[in-house]
Structures are given as structure tokens and as C-alpha cells.
Design an enzyme around this catalytic site. Sequence first.
Site, PDB file in Angstrom:
ATOM      1  N   ASP A   1      -8.950  -4.692  -5.881  1.00 43.60           N
ATOM      2  CA  ASP A   1      -8.426  -3.966  -4.714  1.00 43.60           C
ATOM      3  C   ASP A   1      -9.269  -2.715  -4.475  1.00 43.60           C
ATOM      4  OD1 ASP A   1      -6.873  -2.359  -2.901  1.00 43.60           O
ATOM      5  OD2 ASP A   1      -5.102  -3.502  -3.488  1.00 43.60           O
TER       6      ASP A   1
ATOM      7  N   HIS B   1      -7.397  -6.069  -0.524  1.00 36.44           N
ATOM      8  CA  HIS B   1      -6.284  -5.114  -0.592  1.00 36.44           C
ATOM      9  C   HIS B   1      -4.964  -5.845  -0.432  1.00 36.44           C
ATOM     10  CE1 HIS B   1      -4.151  -1.432  -0.447  1.00 36.44           C
ATOM     11  NE2 HIS B   1      -3.917  -1.425   0.849  1.00 36.44           N
TER      12      HIS B   1
ATOM     13  N   SER C   1       0.835  -1.197   0.000  1.00 39.96           N
ATOM     14  CA  SER C   1       0.000   0.000   0.000  1.00 39.96           C
ATOM     15  C   SER C   1       0.879   1.262   0.000  1.00 39.96           C
ATOM     16  CB  SER C   1      -0.957  -0.066   1.192  1.00 39.96           C
ATOM     17  OG  SER C   1      -2.025   0.821   1.045  1.00 39.96           O
TER      18      SER C   1
END
Length: 540
Positions: A481, A509, A261
Site C-alpha cells: 500500500d 491502496h 483509508s
Amino acid sequence: MTSRRSPVAVRLAGVAVVLVSLLAGCSAGPPSGPASSPPGSPVPGVSSAAPSGPVLPDVAPTPPDGRPLLPVPAVVAPGVVDPPPGTGLARYTGQRPTWSRCTRRVECATVAAPLDWSAPDGRALTLTMGRVRATASPRLGSLFLNPGGPGGSGLGLLSGFSTQGLEHWDLVSWDPRGVGRSTPVRCSSDATLDRLFALDGTPDDAAEASALNSAVEGFGRDCLAGSGALLEHISTADTVRDLDLLRGLVGDERLHYLGFSYGTQIGAQYADTFPEHTGPMVLDGAVDLGDDSPVDQIQGFERALGHFASWCESQGCALGRDRADVLATVRRILTDLDAHPLPGSGDRQLTQALGVSGVVTPLYDGAAGWPRLSAVLEQALRGQGSGLLGLADAGNERGADGHYGSVATAFPAIRCLDSQARSVAAADRRAAGLERKAPVLGPFNGADVFCPLWPVAPAPKTGRLHRVGDRPVVVVGTTGDPATPYEYAGDMARDLDSAVLVTHEGEGHTAYGSSACVRGLVQAYLNDGRVPQDGVRCTD
């Protein structure tokens, strides 16, 4: 990580994206105000007195462009210390970390880094890193991990990260500056954060707009009063310099890195800043490096919610007859929360902003989170909000004792130092566009007024990132995602020199913890140097 992502890794890799919505405001519909605030507990900067004088206009006066900058107080944040002996940067690069057991499986060491990298003879801050030692020979070196955020705890990630397939590496992570056991950002009390997260972020009149802007400004003032000069030195560029220091202190000539991320931003910026020190690097759940993608984050959540609705239809859930009906039910629940918050747990209520967070949080888990989301939405239809409130608390790192993790304060402080945003009016215009891009969740997203109202000037703008050194960077994107839409991974792979794209056709995710195929490709690259074929797709 095992075949299912560690809950620690899932939450920390994605929690900041939940906070983007919360801190930017996530509610719409008729005015309700901070419904969960107990009597006599005003939101910081918001007067509890009834308005008097002339009738307010329908639209609140827009604050002037330009951040409301404030003098930096002389407060010394906890963890800011005198620098190590010596002069210049050598006083830092000559440190010898002392490792000691800090959890059952993790060793920790604390080192110093310059508070201001341009003034290494000034004050220092402390960084805490953790390590899980290699258990197989030959040892390949240190593999640095970052969970995302900004504001995620690397020590928390390391505690729940599986070593399977990576036994030849020392797994190393750290709490970045401003976070957790490193020198943390200090802001508001837990009670103030409760009120802030519950506040209506899509004001319908001047009073609500004034309340929102005042609360956000008050939060920024609290952070400045509690953290002082630290708030000027927690940018991603600062963290990248810290990471290169840590790489040298563990004795590695090159950085071996797996970032999730926002951790992909750190990795890409490191590779561009220190290409000569960049070794094999994997970036999973790529962010929008240029902040200029035509696809907005809220569209990723909208897609994921649509996938949930299709699943709900296939399961015959109680939320609707078909996909469209399920989505209409979700929107109706969130709309009704504005004027009619639901009872939560204890004396807390589920407001609209908290309801949106409760819907968003399980989408990070992909299909594994859908049964829980269906159950709490059905509960909300029966007039009980505790389930959605519990999910919101999980996403916000609010513990059962009411205490928030450091991401709640570190996230806005780091994000707003990186951001160039200065205009509330521009934030309002952008929010209006998001309602068209995401018709279910967009109306509840609100304008991101945090950075335009932050009391600290932005850090210098980073140029276009592209360098990666002489090793390929592996960029991983997941088609479903919610938090980092798949398009971002394609953009990052094109932007970075010598990058290859690995696609996970799935939900949730990040992919390393949920796809055996992705995990195998990543481990083969890190362990043996086998670069995945550009464009390879994993379907598990």
C-alpha cells in the site's frame, strides 16, 4: 465493488493522500515559481511586483511559531440553517429522514446536525446521506461506508460500490460535514487552486519561501472568508458525532461499518467514543492513529515506486536498463521540471509539483496502474507533459472543465483542524528527514506548512484510541500500500482492544476491492459474524 476496485472507490479512498503531498509542497531543485500561472494572475497573497530594497538572505525568515489566527467572520456558509424544532439534542434525534431517488441506484435524504455539538440549540448544518436498499432477505440492517479523505464523498463512493456479497444490507454512506452535498467548505476559485497546486513547494531562496507561505496563508484566509464558523466545526470528532446521529436516524442500535483509508480513523474514533453502539467494523487501509509511526507515508510511496521500477525492468521498458536506472530516470524527470516545466494541455504546463502528483496517482492502483505510469513517463522523456498532467488532475479531482471536487478544499480544512501543527520550522526539519528516508521522492515532498499557517486554532487533541466495544474490529493492511504503509495496520490492530489483523500480500491502496480472499473474509464477518483468524494472510 467487483474483483477490481471501482475507480470511484480507489480515487476517493486515496485521493487525500495525493493532496497531502500537493498541499504540503512537492517539488525541489532550482527555483521556478508558479510556472503555470498565466501573466497577470498572481498567487493569492503573493505580490507580482519585483522585489526591491536590500538583497534577500538565502533563507527566508521563518514565520513565528503559532498559527496566524484570524477572527471568524459572520458569514453564514451555504447549508448552515436554523435547527429543527424542539430543544437540545432531541430536536436532532427525532428527525425522520425522507428518502428520494437522487441517482439511478441511490436514494438520498438530507438531515440536520448541530453546527457545534456543544451548543445544539444554535445554528445547524445539513448532512446528505445516500442508501442502496438491500435486495435479499433477511435484511440485516444498514452497513455504513466511508471512502476516506478527509474530504471524500460518500455519495460518490456509493454510486460505484458493488452490492455483490452484501445484498442483505442497506448500503449507506454520506458526505461528511464540509464535503460535497452536505454543508461544504467554500474556499478559492478553480483558477486559484490551479496556481496553488502548481506552486513550487520546496523553495530554494527567500523569495520562493515567501511566495509559498503567502500563498498558503492566502488560501486559508479564502477558506475562512467563504466558510466562517464552519471551519471550527469539521473535525473528525464532529464527524464521529454526526455518524452516531445518522446511525440512530436509520434505526440501527449498533453501527455496522466498512471504512477505507482516512475512513479507518473515523471508524476507530467512533468505536472509542461510542463503544456501546459499535457493531461489526472493518477498517481497510489503516492510517497512523497516533501520528507517531517511525514509518512515514512518503516511504510507502517510495516502496510502491520501487515495485513499479522492478516491474519496468522486467518488461524492458524505455525508462532504464534496471530498477536503479528506472528510479534515476524518474528522479531526473522530476528534477528537470523545476526549471523547465513541460507543455501540458491547452495553455497549462506540467510543473514539478504537478509532475510528482502525476507519478504518485497511479501507484494507488497497484500493478494495474504501472503500464499507464510507464507510458506517461516515457512521454515526458520526449518533452510532452500532458499524460502526467492528466494523472495529476485525476488525483486532484480536477475535471476536464477545470472544476475541482470538494476534496481539494475540504481536505486541508478538516486535516488542519485535526492537526496540532503550529510550527513552520518544525515542518522544515521534518521535511529534511524525509529526504533521507525516501531518496527518490523525499526531495520533492517539501515541508507541510499548511497547518502551521492555517487561520483556525486546532481542535482539542484526541487521546489514544483503544476501545472497540464488545465486538472485534477487523483491520486490513496491504503490504504494498503506497498511501497507508502496511505498518500502520499492524499498529492499529495492536492499539485497538480485541482487533484482528488481516494482511493482503499485494499492491495498491486498500484491499477489499482487489482481493477476493479479503472480500470473502470481510463479508463472512459482516454477514455471519465469523471473525477472521488474527494474522491471516491473503495472497491473491
